[in-house]
Scaffold this active site. Sequence first.
Site, PDB file in Angstrom:
ATOM      1  N   ASP A 105       1.067   3.370   9.211  1.00  7.62           N
ATOM      2  CA  ASP A 105       1.051   2.911   7.828  1.00  7.62           C
ATOM      3  C   ASP A 105       1.871   1.633   7.658  1.00  7.62           C
ATOM      4  O   ASP A 105       2.560   1.172   8.562  1.00  7.62           O
ATOM      5  CB  ASP A 105       1.462   4.020   6.857  1.00  7.62           C
ATOM      6  CG  ASP A 105       2.907   4.472   7.021  1.00  7.62           C
ATOM      7  OD1 ASP A 105       3.773   3.607   7.288  1.00  7.62           O
ATOM      8  OD2 ASP A 105       3.175   5.674   6.875  1.00  7.62           O
ATOM      9  N   TYR A 106       1.792   1.067   6.470  1.00  7.12           N
ATOM     10  CA  TYR A 106       2.358  -0.241   6.169  1.00  7.12           C
ATOM     11  C   TYR A 106       3.847  -0.334   6.534  1.00  7.12           C
ATOM     12  O   TYR A 106       4.306  -1.362   7.055  1.00  7.12           O
ATOM     13  CB  TYR A 106       2.155  -0.517   4.675  1.00  7.12           C
ATOM     14  CG  TYR A 106       2.627  -1.868   4.194  1.00  7.12           C
ATOM     15  CD1 TYR A 106       1.880  -3.011   4.440  1.00  7.12           C
ATOM     16  CD2 TYR A 106       3.796  -1.991   3.452  1.00  7.12           C
ATOM     17  CE1 TYR A 106       2.291  -4.253   3.980  1.00  7.12           C
ATOM     18  CE2 TYR A 106       4.217  -3.234   2.990  1.00  7.12           C
ATOM     19  CZ  TYR A 106       3.463  -4.353   3.255  1.00  7.12           C
ATOM     20  OH  TYR A 106       3.875  -5.571   2.802  1.00  7.12           O
TER      21      TYR A 106
END
Length: 251
Positions: A105-106
């Site tokens: 994820d980011y």
Amino acid sequence: MEERLQKILARSGVASRRKAEEMIREGRVSVNSEIVRELGSKADIERDEIRVDGKLICAEETKVYVMLNKPRGYVTALSDPQKRPLVIHLLPELGVRLFPVGRLDYDSEGLLLLTNDGGFAQRVQHPRYRISKTYRVKISGRLNAAEFNRLQKGLELEDGKFAPDEVALEEINPKSSWLTMKISEGRNRVIRRAFEQLGHEVLRLIRTAVADLHLGNLREGDYRLLKGWEVQQLLTPRKRSGSKILPEKEK
């Protein structure tokens, strides 16, 4: 060999399977000059002429396998509606269209694989093959023995039980703790959700290994090509091992 169109498009790196389905419904995909809108439609990439927005999709002959040390603040996708930085922009032009194997994820960082080999990607990321991923996790606060035992035995999350294959407590500081965790599943944000249930925020999440393939000294934002034996090693079935506790260090 005939396959579903959305699978062919995803494996060729055109888009994710979900996005490929949207393209088909929108009439952007043609097979042998005929627009196809049915999601169950099949084609043979070696025999049929498949086009997306008029552009010919070809089977990739040269398979490329890349390891990237993903920094925080990059999206593991080929496009992003919010216009955030993409991991693919960290790579030079390698002559083939690559796509990420699974996701980080980011706000997560570390070892990310990219390839143009759909079969390899499926094998590495599908839960039934139980290919482990190892993470270093920094959480807020001091993880106590009771919380560690709960994590080790497994936590009931909203989408089912989560129990790491291995978990080791590395270090306890006054305001944070570091752990190493090995898991063999890919549910969305499962590590972050597990610690949230224990009352701890994940401050850093770093993937350090996929099976026996380790990030090593690869610097943040850098990449390297995998060697042939490394690719084969990833495709070799592994046995699941148990949890253990490393000696605790306090500051």
